[in-house]
Enzyme design. Structure first.
Site, PDB file in Angstrom:
ATOM      1  N   ASP A 173      37.593 -47.984  53.379  1.00 26.98           N
ATOM      2  CA  ASP A 173      37.525 -48.527  54.784  1.00 26.98           C
ATOM      3  C   ASP A 173      38.424 -47.808  54.901  1.00 26.98           C
ATOM      4  OD1 ASP A 173      38.477 -50.399  56.824  1.00 26.98           O
ATOM      5  OD2 ASP A 173      40.447 -50.247  55.881  1.00 26.98           O
ATOM      6  N   SER A 209      33.165 -49.139  58.094  1.00 27.90           N
ATOM      7  CA  SER A 209      34.484 -49.207  58.956  1.00 27.90           C
ATOM      8  C   SER A 209      34.278 -50.171  59.781  1.00 27.90           C
ATOM      9  CB  SER A 209      35.091 -48.186  59.060  1.00 27.90           C
ATOM     10  OG  SER A 209      35.651 -47.895  60.541  1.00 27.90           O
TER      11      SER A 209
HETATM   12  C1  LAC Z   1      38.557 -50.675  59.481  1.00 29.43           C
HETATM   13  C2  LAC Z   1      39.167 -52.030  59.645  1.00 29.43           C
HETATM   14  C3  LAC Z   1      39.352 -52.678  58.297  1.00 29.43           C
HETATM   15  O1  LAC Z   1      38.274 -49.659  59.283  1.00 29.43           O
HETATM   16  O2  LAC Z   1      40.691 -51.451  59.803  1.00 29.43           O
HETATM   17  O3  LAC Z   1      37.041 -51.172  59.152  1.00 29.43           O
END
Ligand code: LAC
Length: 232
Positions: free
Chosen positions: A10, A118
């Site tokens: 993430d 992300s």
């Molecule tokens: C991302 C969000 C969850 O990077 O911040 O997917």
């Protein structure tokens, strides 16, 4: 040697810190920077969840703009359109958490295939990975924009597996965001929660077996976890 699981990272909150934009907000809104940056981030996430629940989509750049406007209005603050543009543009230059580069070096040396996964748009992610110099660590960049839905829709995690051509069960999401941990585990992924602030876990599910304070701690924790066959 068995093929190592793929680690999918993430980005916002995990690799880079959107809350640190408080410093820049503070210059224009003295004493209010932290509060505005927190409401901005929380609103941004809420908008992604609501759009996805409605079966609608606007990309993460759009959501980030609208969430800033709402955070400012909520606090009774005004910034000019140019100032708001400048704040959102800072998303391309967010600072990494201190543990990120050493942690990724360590995990890369340990032989894990690593990718980025992300909510960010492909353009946002590309700019960020260039500006932070983190791009070198990742074999792929997967954006939810490719399926026009946000985390934690199961569709986005399934899309990740398709893009990597690997079963979801062989991919581990590394994230500091509790809702992302729970969404990924519900979709069938392995997970690790990076609890940098030593905060409480989300109440929607039990915390994952693999919880680490930093990415530096992850490599050691993973070599233990890989022993278990069905660990999540
Ligand atoms: C991302 C969000 C969850 O990077 O911040 O997917």
């Amino acid at each position: 040697v068995a093929t190592r699981e793929t680690l999918a990272f993430d980005v916002y909150g995990t690799l880079v810190d959107p809350i640190r934009l408080e410093q820049h907000l503070e210059a224009w809104l003295p004493g209010e920077g932290r509060r505005v940056s927190q409401v901005w981030r929380q609103t941004q996430l809420e908008y992604t969840w609501r759009l996805t629940a409605m079966g609608q989509y606007q990309d993460f750049a759009w959501v980030t703009h609208r969430a800033l406007e709402h955070a400012l209005e909520t606090g009774g603050h005004r910034l000019t359109a140019a100032q708001r543009e400048a704040m959102v543009a800072r998303y391309d230059h967010l600072a990494c958490f201190d543990d990120v580069v050493p942690g990724l070096l360590h995990l890369g040396e340990a032989g894990y295939p690593m990718v980025v996964f992300s909510n960010g748009t492909p353009r946002m992610l590309e700019a960020l990975l260039v500006n932070t110099n983190l791009g070198q660590f990742f074999a792929a960049v997967v954006s939810v924009d490719e399926v026009r839905a946000f985390k934690p829709s199961p569709r986005v995690y399934q899309h990740l597996a398709r893009r990597l051509d690997r079963p979801l069960e062989e991919i581990r999401l590394i994230t500091s965001n509790g809702f992302d941990v729970i969404g990924a585990a519900a979709a069938g992924m392995r997970v690790a929660w990076v609890n940098r602030s030593d905060g409480p876990y989300d109440r929607l599910a039990a915390p994952p077996a693999l919880t680490v304070p930093t990415l530096m701690a992850l490599a050691g924790a993973l070599s233990g976890a890989q022993g278990g066959s069905n660990e999540r």
